[in-house]
Structure formats: structure tokens, C-alpha cells
Design a protein around this motif. Structure first.
Motif, PDB file in Angstrom:
ATOM      1  N   ARG A 604       0.823  -1.197   0.000  1.00  0.00           N
ATOM      2  CA  ARG A 604       0.000   0.000   0.000  1.00  0.00           C
ATOM      3  C   ARG A 604       0.864   1.257   0.000  1.00  0.00           C
ATOM      4  O   ARG A 604       0.654   2.185  -0.786  1.00  0.00           O
ATOM      5  CB  ARG A 604      -0.901  -0.008   1.233  1.00  0.00           C
ATOM      6  CG  ARG A 604      -2.290  -0.533   0.934  1.00  0.00           C
ATOM      7  CD  ARG A 604      -3.258  -0.024   1.970  1.00  0.00           C
ATOM      8  NE  ARG A 604      -2.926  -0.489   3.294  1.00  0.00           N
ATOM      9  CZ  ARG A 604      -3.274  -1.663   3.801  1.00  0.00           C
ATOM     10  NH1 ARG A 604      -4.011  -2.473   3.089  1.00  0.00           N
ATOM     11  NH2 ARG A 604      -2.925  -2.035   5.001  1.00  0.00           N
ATOM     12  N   SER A 605       1.863   1.251   0.889  1.00  0.00           N
ATOM     13  CA  SER A 605       2.683   2.461   0.993  1.00  0.00           C
ATOM     14  C   SER A 605       3.443   2.685  -0.313  1.00  0.00           C
ATOM     15  O   SER A 605       3.561   3.812  -0.794  1.00  0.00           O
ATOM     16  CB  SER A 605       3.628   2.370   2.178  1.00  0.00           C
ATOM     17  OG  SER A 605       4.615   1.409   1.939  1.00  0.00           O
ATOM     18  N   GLN A 607       2.491   1.705  -3.233  1.00  0.00           N
ATOM     19  CA  GLN A 607       1.539   2.149  -4.249  1.00  0.00           C
ATOM     20  C   GLN A 607       1.267   3.648  -4.108  1.00  0.00           C
ATOM     21  O   GLN A 607       1.213   4.387  -5.087  1.00  0.00           O
ATOM     22  CB  GLN A 607       0.237   1.393  -4.089  1.00  0.00           C
ATOM     23  CG  GLN A 607      -0.008   0.475  -5.273  1.00  0.00           C
ATOM     24  CD  GLN A 607      -1.127  -0.477  -4.989  1.00  0.00           C
ATOM     25  OE1 GLN A 607      -1.742  -0.423  -3.938  1.00  0.00           O
ATOM     26  NE2 GLN A 607      -1.394  -1.362  -5.911  1.00  0.00           N
ATOM     27  N   HIS A 608       1.131   4.030  -2.833  1.00  0.00           N
ATOM     28  CA  HIS A 608       0.872   5.423  -2.540  1.00  0.00           C
ATOM     29  C   HIS A 608       1.991   6.290  -3.106  1.00  0.00           C
ATOM     30  O   HIS A 608       1.758   7.268  -3.815  1.00  0.00           O
ATOM     31  CB  HIS A 608       0.784   5.589  -1.028  1.00  0.00           C
ATOM     32  CG  HIS A 608       0.214   6.899  -0.614  1.00  0.00           C
ATOM     33  ND1 HIS A 608      -1.118   7.211  -0.798  1.00  0.00           N
ATOM     34  CD2 HIS A 608       0.787   7.983  -0.052  1.00  0.00           C
ATOM     35  CE1 HIS A 608      -1.323   8.430  -0.357  1.00  0.00           C
ATOM     36  NE2 HIS A 608      -0.194   8.922   0.105  1.00  0.00           N
ATOM     37  N   GLU A 609       3.189   5.847  -2.810  1.00  0.00           N
ATOM     38  CA  GLU A 609       4.359   6.578  -3.272  1.00  0.00           C
ATOM     39  C   GLU A 609       4.380   6.638  -4.787  1.00  0.00           C
ATOM     40  O   GLU A 609       4.632   7.695  -5.390  1.00  0.00           O
ATOM     41  CB  GLU A 609       5.610   5.879  -2.775  1.00  0.00           C
ATOM     42  CG  GLU A 609       6.803   6.822  -2.750  1.00  0.00           C
ATOM     43  CD  GLU A 609       8.014   6.141  -2.135  1.00  0.00           C
ATOM     44  OE1 GLU A 609       9.085   6.268  -2.691  1.00  0.00           O
ATOM     45  OE2 GLU A 609       7.841   5.464  -1.102  1.00  0.00           O
ATOM     46  N   GLU A 611       1.835   6.469  -6.786  1.00  0.00           N
ATOM     47  CA  GLU A 611       0.825   7.409  -7.250  1.00  0.00           C
ATOM     48  C   GLU A 611       1.333   8.844  -7.151  1.00  0.00           C
ATOM     49  O   GLU A 611       1.196   9.646  -8.084  1.00  0.00           O
ATOM     50  CB  GLU A 611      -0.440   7.259  -6.408  1.00  0.00           C
ATOM     51  CG  GLU A 611      -1.380   6.210  -6.976  1.00  0.00           C
ATOM     52  CD  GLU A 611      -2.432   5.816  -5.969  1.00  0.00           C
ATOM     53  OE1 GLU A 611      -2.749   6.627  -5.067  1.00  0.00           O
ATOM     54  OE2 GLU A 611      -2.950   4.699  -6.079  1.00  0.00           O
ATOM     55  N   ASN A 612       1.938   9.143  -5.993  1.00  0.00           N
ATOM     56  CA  ASN A 612       2.473  10.484  -5.784  1.00  0.00           C
ATOM     57  C   ASN A 612       3.453  10.851  -6.888  1.00  0.00           C
ATOM     58  O   ASN A 612       3.386  11.923  -7.476  1.00  0.00           O
ATOM     59  CB  ASN A 612       3.210  10.552  -4.448  1.00  0.00           C
ATOM     60  CG  ASN A 612       2.237  10.762  -3.315  1.00  0.00           C
ATOM     61  OD1 ASN A 612       1.044  10.974  -3.569  1.00  0.00           O
ATOM     62  ND2 ASN A 612       2.701  10.704  -2.092  1.00  0.00           N
TER      63      ASN A 612
END
Ligand code: ADP
Ligand code: MG
Length: 870
Positions: A604-605, A607-609, A611-612
Motif C-alpha cells: 500500500r505504501s 503504491q501510494h508513493e 501514485e504520488n
């Protein structure tokens, strides 16, 4: 007396014991012996009571065959180094002994490399008795009081069992006793062998439950050795000649009528106690040792098989004798096998002849391995491959066990010594494979057709009957029994039978009559009595048979109950096992879940990164695009601006140059005119005015006016005089544009010409040329070039330019005039074409034209055609 109905129920429906559909895997146990020396490196770790872990010792190529450095093996149970012989026996052999007593067969063998503790496990040492002495002890503890007299059971030559009658048995006993006393040698047992009493501590004895007290038992033992695929009888009679030994005769295997394998002609010794059995065992051991020494064999290369056979048959109703019925005998056997060392040939120091032997021994273990493999394959894949039991004696002998004739158990012995690592690994693999083989479970069936405890119950019944009869008044102390008295009372009384008178013929006939009457009654009563007795008898018989049937039924039910109990027990253990397993799996799942959670969080983290970063990238990209567009716009703007600027500058430069050129031309023209004037002045010929027109503009240089040039007589400069008094020639070339300026060059009283002519000039004294041009800022500026008209000495007119007035209009955005002026070009050209036809005139006009247009003379002249085109 009530007797059991002898032989009414057949003992066995079929000779061969049917096996049930249920199957049990071969029970494989693992025993780890302690290291012999504390300095030795260990390669085994007991992880739990079912699993061991094998780890490759440092020096050993752990991954030679792609093996992991650590491998785990699971078994039914693992016995660590601290396990006592008693514990091992309780788990491994006790159930087999119980089975034996209940008429079922069992096979127990030890497997492992030499020195791993097979013999220790099977035989043991003083104080540490192994499975064999403990099994014998348990058997005799259980059946001790119920053993038959010697020679009542007798083995036949075909693996069967017979019963001798009392007398024959007695005679044989007497015969054997006398032989024994003659043969008895006090040193038949090596003193080095411990006595049985030394093997097991007194408190450790045990006993089987549920022994049938109404049966009679007998134990027979035999002891064989299989060496180099030959079978030798270790209990054979006859002394061994220690000096010149006869090579022992090997035995052959046969199949009995029940398809069980047996060693033909093998000695079976009937033993009556643990001590006796153990003595026989030592005797065999001694024989084995001697033979091995004499024949230079290695004992670790041979398999030894100790067979305990238990015969049992029901007692007769009195409990005095064994029932004389061969069909009622049940025979079960327990085989205790100490296998040869499983190490490969390469490990033996043997050479030559002994190497061949070693190879053979290896072969028999190989066959065992192959048989297990095929069995497993057949069971797992449903195939029906032939199991090669016959390839070696050891497998051939036990083939029935694997075909479902009894329980099979194996104790795998391991020495944790790291030096044995590779061999141990092979042993472990074999053991794991063996556990996957399933053997049909032998059916639990009553051994004897009669109910257990019937002897006791018969006794009780007898006693009760006697008691009741006594109550009714039996013939106690010679008195007339009570029943008899009653019967006597029911007879007619005897008349007086004294005869006093010889002629009394009355008394005797009456007596005779009464007696006859009594006799009749007695007969009747006897008949009645016997009838009742018969009836009672038949009733009793019926009752008896009913009772038997009931007893049988109860027995059957008990058997079934036992079976069910066992099933429940086994299911319980299975449930326990599964529960343990499920717990372990749950634990594993838990761990996996946790790991998954961690990974998911990571994901998740990340993926978040991602996306950012993507967003950032997108932003940067659009920024870049915007910048590009802006750049593009700026570039085109700048380009356009510069293009315009360049164009404008070029035009300005052109005009400037044209002007300069024109001025120069003008000056040149004037100079020329002066020159020409000075030449023509001298001849002073009359000139034809008509010709004048042609002559004036002959000069190559362009001039705004066709005024004939003469050396100007410069008048005093009159600047900005009012135009009122003078006459002006207002020369406006046709090419001039109409400008909407407020200030317009407008001279009153002027003669307006589009091209100068002599006539106009002669009438006037002032000349003005309206000249238009593009200034450096792109605006049109109008120049009024003024001059004075002089009379030349030759009678012509000349113009001298005096000054220039400039009119200029300025706009915020200067429109391009190029087109406008070029658009007006064609009519001008046409007009001029009509007025001026010869070359000189055209040239001079061209100069004027040039003053009014943006085009250079060359361009105007040569480019007419081109200019017309649009
Ligand atoms: P094998 O029959 O497999 O060749 P042995 O039974 O002769 O091996 O054992 C070799 C040695 O190890 C013997 O001296 C024996 O006493 C000893 N030994 C084996 N197992 C154990 C054990 N569990 N506890 C103590 N000593 C053992
Ligand atoms: Mg041994």
C-alpha cells in the motif's frame, strides 16, 4: 449335569483369516541412541515427539544432490536418547503382544546402520532388557496359569497345530524327561549371557488384559538367521563340533494351506516360562556366534528372526482337558526381526568373498525396499504391480504380513554421530516411505466359539442344583426321603395281615388285592414320573441350548463392543493427532497472515508513493508542455516581429538609397545640362520646338523634369515668399497617391501637370514637384521639391532646385503601403505608355516614376510584365 454342546458351532468358517477393509499404515518409530562419546559431532536433533531434524555436518557436501542442509522426518513416534527400554516396549511391542494373545499376528523389526542400536533395542543388555525379553515376559505373565501341559499341543510339519490326548502327552513327557536327564549338560548356556532375571527389573513386568481363562495355551519359539540369502535354523539339535564344524544346512521356505510362509523343518521349541524361552534364545545366539566365528562371517550382515508362536484351544466343560478338536485351535505368531546393517557395501571393510556376501545382504534389504516401494505405489496409484517378495528370503518370509496377515511395526534406529550422516539420511528416506504403506487390519474375531468364563459358571450351576435338592430333603443320614413318604401315604392302607386261623382265606386274598392295587398305582406313578422326567429333561435341554445361544450372542456382542472400543480409541488418537496438526497449521496460518499483512502494508505504501510520483511526473509533464507552447508562441512572435522589422528596415534602406541615387542622378543631370548648354551655346542654331521635346530627356540619368538644362543663373534666394505673385508649374506625377492629410500642397494659380512640358515652364517662373516616398519609419512622406525656372540663353527653360518641403503623416500603426502603391502601378504605367512612347522620355519618366514609387529603375523597366500579373 449340563454340558456345553460340544463342537456344535464350527470354529472357523474358512481356513484363511479374512482381512477387514480397514487399513493401517506400517507403524514406523524412530529411536535415537546416545552418542558413544561426548566429543562426537551430532547430526540429529529431536524436534518433537514425532519429528527429527537431520543437519549436514560442516565438512559434508550438503547440497551435492540438491539436498537442503536441514531435513526433517516425521514418524509415528520419536524416542530420544533418554527413552528407556520399558517406555519403548510399552509403545511399540506391548500392543503386538496383546494382539498375539488375542490370536492376531505381528511383525516387528529394527532397521538401521550397524551400531545404531538395533540389537540393543531388540535384545538389550542386563538390566536393560529389549523388546524381545519383555515380550516373552508379558506373554508368560498373561497366560501363565492357563498353559497346557507340555506336548498337549504339537506342531506338525506343515505349520499346523494338533492336540494330543492326555495319555500320549503324558508318555511323551516321560520319554523326554528321561532323555533330558541323560543329555543335560550344565554348561549349555554361556555364562556371559545374562539370566532373564537380570534383564528386566522386577517392577517392570506387565500383563495382557482379557485372557480367556477357559482356554489352554502353549508357546513355541523358533529362531532363524538369514545370511547371504540362506536360512539357517539356530535351534537345531545336535552339538556343534567346535574343532571341525559341519557347515550348517540351510532351510527352505514353504507355503502352508492357509498360504502362510514358513521355514520347512525348522525347530519349534515349546517353552513354559520366560526363563526357559530366554534360555532357548541364548542357545540360538550362542550357535549364531559360534557359526559366525567359525565361518568368518560378520554378524551385522545377517538378519535374525525370533518367532514366538502361541497356540490356544478351549478347555472342555470340566476344565480338565483341552478340547480334542483340531478345528478349535487358534495359532498366532509374533516375529521379532533384527535386520542386518543397512549401510552400503562400500562401508564394509570386506573384501573378496566377504564383499560378495555383503552385496547379497545389501540385496535383500534392497528387495525389502523395492517391495515397500511397489506396495506403496500400488496403494497410492491403484496399480496392481507384482511385489517382488520372492526376490529375497526375508521378504518372502514376511509377505503375508504385508498382504494383511497382521500388524507391521518398524523401529528405525539412528546413531546421531555425524559420520553416519549420509547413511542415516538413506535410512530416514526408507523409513518415511515405509510409513506410506498401508496394511489391512486383521479382523477382530472371537478366538473360541464358547463364551468366556463358562467353566466358572458351570461350576456355580452345579453347586446351586445340589443345594436346592438338599433343601427339598435329600437322602440325608439314611432317612426315608420326604417325597417318598408322601408317595407312600397316597397308597391304600394295608389290611391286617396276621393269619391266626389256617382256614382263613379272607386275609390273604385281601392283602393280595391291596398289594396288586398298590403295584398298579406304583406303575402308574412310575410312568407318570418318567414322563415328567422326560419332559423336564427336554425342557432343560431346550433351556440349555437357549442359554448357549444367548451366551454366544453375548460373546459376539462383547467382541463387537471391543472392536468398537478400539475403533473409538484409534479415532480418538487420530482426532488428537489431527487437532495437534490443526493447531500447528493454525499457528502457521497466523504467521502467514501476519506476514501477508506486513507485505500488504508495504504494498500500500509503495503504491501510494508510486501514485504520488506519477502525479508529480504528470504535473511536470504538463508544465513542460505549457512551457513548450509558450516558447513556441514566443519564438513565432519574435520571428514575426523580426521579420517585419527586417522588411521594414530593408524598405527604408531601399528608399533611402533610391533617394540618394535620385538626388545624385538629379545632380548629374543638371551637370550634364550645364555641359550640354555650354556646347550648344556656341553654334546657336535655331531649334525646332517640336524636336526639343525629344532632345531634353535624352540624358541617361533620370530627371524629374523634362526641363532643358542650361547653366542656371542663380537668383538671390527668396525663401518662403508668398506664392501670390509668381506663377507655378505644379508637377504632380500621376503615380502620386491621394492622401487624406489636412495639409495639402495646394498652390493657387498654378499650371498643374503630371509631366512637365516646355509650354508650361515658359509661362511660369517657379516649379514644384510633389514627390512621395516611404520614410524610414514606414510612413509615406510627401516632399515638395521647389525650384526656379530660368530662361536659358538658348531660349529654353531650366529649373534650379532651391529647397524641399516635407509633409509627413504619422499613424500609431503604420500600414504596409507596399501593396497599395504596387496596386496602383499598372494604370500609371499604362497612362505613361500612352503619353511617352520613345525610350528617352520613358527613361526620364521612369526617374520621376521612381521618385513616386518604391521600385528602382531597373526593376520598373524590366519587371513590367511581372508586376502586371497579380
Ligand atoms: P546394531 O545392532 O545396530 O549394530 P548395537 O545394538 O549393537 O547396534 O549398538 C551398538 C552399541 O551402542 C552397543 O554397545 C549398545 O550398547 C549401544 N547402544 C545402542 N543403543 C543404545 C541406547 N539407546 N542406549 C544406550 N546404548 C546404546
Ligand atoms: Mg546388531
Amino acid at each position: 449335569m449340563i454340558r456345553p454342546l460340544k463342537g456344535k458351532t464350527p470354529r472357523r468358517p474358512a481356513p484363511k483369516k479374512p482381512s477387514s477393509n480397514q487399513k493401517d499404515p506400517v507403524g514406523v518409530y524412530c529411536r535415537v541412541r546416545p552418542l558413544s562419546n561426548e566429543d562426537e559431532e551430532s547430526c540429529i536433533e529431536v524436534i518433537s515427539n514425532t519429528t527429527i531434524q537431520l543437519h549436514a555436518p560442516d565438512g559434508i557436501k550438503a547440497n551435492r544432490n540438491g539436498e537442503f542442509k536441514e531435513t526433517q522426518y516425521s514418524f509415528k513416534k520419536v524416542f530420544g536418547i533418554k527413552t528407556s527400554q520399558r517406555e519403548l516396549f510399552d509403545d511399540v511391542a506391548k500392543p503386538l503382544v496383546e494382539d498375539l494373545i488375542h490370536g492376531k499376528n505381528g511383525l516387528l523389526f529394527t532397521y538401521g546402520v550397524t551400531g545404531s542400536g538395533k540389537t540393543y533395542t531388540m535384545t538389550g543388555s542386563a538390566g536393560q532388557g529389549g523388546l524381545l525379553p519383555r515380550s516373552l515376559d508379558m506373554i508368560f505373565n498373561s497366560i501363565g496359569p492357563y498353559q497346557a501341559k507340555r506336548f498337549v499341543f504339537k506342531t506338525d510339519d506343515k505349520n499346523g497345530m494338533e492336540i494330543q490326548n492326555q495319555v500320549d502327552a503324558l508318555l511323551e513327557r516321560q520319554k523326554r524327561d528321561s532323555q533330558q536327564s541323560l543329555l543335560k549338560t550344565p554348561s549349555s548356556k554361556l555364562r556371559t549371557d545374562p539370566e532373564f532375571s537380570e534383564m528386566i527389573n522386577p517392577g517392570e513386568t506387565c500383563k495382557a488384559e482379557g485372557v480367556d481363562e477357559d482356554s489352554s495355551y502353549s508357546v513355541f519359539v523358533s529362531y532363524i538367521e538369514i545370511y547371504n540369502n540362506y536360512i539357517y535354523d539356530l535351534l537345531e539339535e545336535g552339538p556343534i563340533d567346535p574343532i571341525k564344524p559341519k557347515p550348517p544346512q540351510s532351510k527352505i521356505l514353504r507355503e502352508d494351506q492357509n498360504h502362510n510362509m514358513y521355514v520347512a523343518g525348522c525347530t519349534e521349541v515349546e517353552v513354559k516360562s520366560t526363563e526357559e524361552a530366554f534360555e532357548v534364545f541364548w542357545k540360538g545366539q550362542k550357535r549364531r556366534r559360534i557359526a559366525n566365528t567359525q565361518l568368518n562371517r560378520e554378524s551385522s550382515r545377517s538378519h535374525s528372526v525370533f518367532i514366538v508362536k502361541l497356540a490356544q484351544a478351549p478347555l472342555d466343560a470340566d476344565g480338565d482337558n483341552v478340547l480334542q478338536d483340531k478345528n478349535q485351535i487358534a495359532v498366532s505368531q509374533l516375529c521379532l526381526v533384527d535386520l542386518a546393517g543397512s549401510e552400503r557395501t562400500s562401508r564394509t571393510r570386506a573384501e573378496g568373498n566377504r564383499l560378495r556376501e555383503a552385496g547379497n545382504i545389501n540385496q535383500s534389504l534392497m528387495t525389502l525396499r523395492t517391495c515397500i516401494e511397489v506396495l506403496r505405489e500400488n496403494q497410492m496409484c491403484g496399480t496392481n504391480k507384482m511385489v517382488p517378495y520372492r526376490d529375497s528370503k526375508i521378504t518372502h518370509l514376511f509377505k503375508n504380513y504385508f498382504d494383511g496377515e497382521g500388524k507391521v511395526r518398524m523401529v528405525v534406529c539412528v546413531n546421531p554421530n555425524a559420520e553416519d550422516y549420509e547413511e542415516t539420511m538413506l535410512v530416514m528416506r526408507f523409513a518415511e516411505m515405509t510409513q506410506e504403506v498401508e496394511v489391512a487390519r486383521p479382523v477382530d474375531r472371537p478366538i473360541c466359539a464358547f463364551a468366556a468364563g463358562r467353566r466358572q459358571r458351570n461350576q456355580a450351576f452345579k453347586e446351586e442344583l445340589t443345594r436346592r435338592l438338599e433343601e427339598r430333603g435329600g437322602p440325608v443320614n439314611g432317612e426315608t426321603p420326604f417325597v417318598m413318604n408322601q408317595l407312600l401315604q397316597s397308597f391304600p392302607p394295608l389290611p391286617p395281615c396276621e393269619i391266626t386261623d389256617p382256614s382263613d382265606d379272607h386275609t390273604l386274598p385281601r392283602l393280595i388285592e391291596v398289594l396288586e392295587k398298590r403295584h398298579r398305582i406304583r406303575q402308574m406313578m412310575t410312568e407318570e414320573y418318567s414322563k415328567t422326567a422326560n419332559m423336564l429333561k427336554s425342557m432343560l435341554q431346550e433351556f440349555d441350548s437357549n442359554l448357549m445361544a444367548k451366551e454366544n450372542f453375548i460373546h459376539e456382542q462383547r467382541g463387537k463392543l471391543g472392536e468398537k472400543d478400539k475403533m473409538i480409541q484409534s479415532q480418538k488418537t487420530e482426532i488428537d493427532r489431527l487437532e495437534k496438526k490443526s493447531k500447528m497449521l493454525e499457528y502457521k496460518i497466523d504467521i502467514l497472515q501476519k506476514t501477508t499483512n506486513i507485505y500488504e502494508e508495504d504494498k500500500r505504501s509503495l503504491q501510494h508513493e508510486l501514485e504520488n510520483r506519477e502525479q508529480k511526473l504528470q504535473r511536470e509533464l504538463s508544465e513542460k508542455k505549457r512551457m513548450e507552447a509558450r516558447m513556441q508562441g514566443m519564438v513565432t512572435d519574435t520571428k514575426l516581429k523580426w521579420e517585419k522589422e527586417c522588411e521594414r528596415r530593408v524598405q527604408a534602406k531601399q528608399l533611402e538609397m533610391q533617394n540618394k541615387l535620385w538626388v545624385k542622378d538629379e545632380k548629374l543631370k543638371q551637370l550634364k545640362a550645364i555641359v550640354t548648354e555650354s556646347k550648344t551655346e556656341r553654334p546657336e542654331k535655331p531649334q525646332r520646338p517640336s524636336r526639343e521635346k525629344d532632345r531634353v530627356p535624352i540624358k541617361r540619368s533620370a530627371s524629374p523634369s523634362p526641363v532643358p538644362t542650361a547653366p542656371p543663373v542663380r537668383p538671390p534666394h527668396r525663401r518662403s515668399n508668398s506664392a501670390g505673385g509668381e506663377r507655378w508649374v505644379d508637377h504632380k506625377p500621376a503615380s502620386n497617391l491621394e492622401l487624406d492629410t489636412v495639409m495639402q500642397p495646394n498652390i493657387p494659380n498654378a499650371i498643374k501637370v503630371s509631366a512637365p512640358n516646355e509650354k508650361a515652364l515658359s509661362k511660369c517662373d517657379k516649379y514644384v514637384l510633389t514627390h512621395q516616398e516611404v520614410a524610414s519609419d514606414g510612413e509615406i512622406q510627401t516632399k515638395l521639391i521647389k525650384g526656379e525656372v530660368f530662361k536659358t540663353r538658348g531660349g529654353g527653360q531650366a529649373v534650379q532646385f532651391t529647397d524641399i518641403e516635407t509633409l509627413k503623416q504619422e499613424c500609431p500603426v503604420a500600414p504596409s503601403r507596399k501593396r497599395r502603391s504596387s496596386g496602383n502601378d499598372p494604370p500609371q504605367t499604362e497612362a505613361m505608355d500612352g503619353d511617352w512612347t520613345d525610350v528617352e522620355t520613358r527613361c526620364s519618366v521612369a526617374v520621376e516614376m521612381r521618385a513616386g514609387s518604391n521600385l528602382g529603375p531597373g526593376y520598373q523597366h524590366h519587371g513590367n510584365q511581372k508586376r502586371r500579373k497579380p
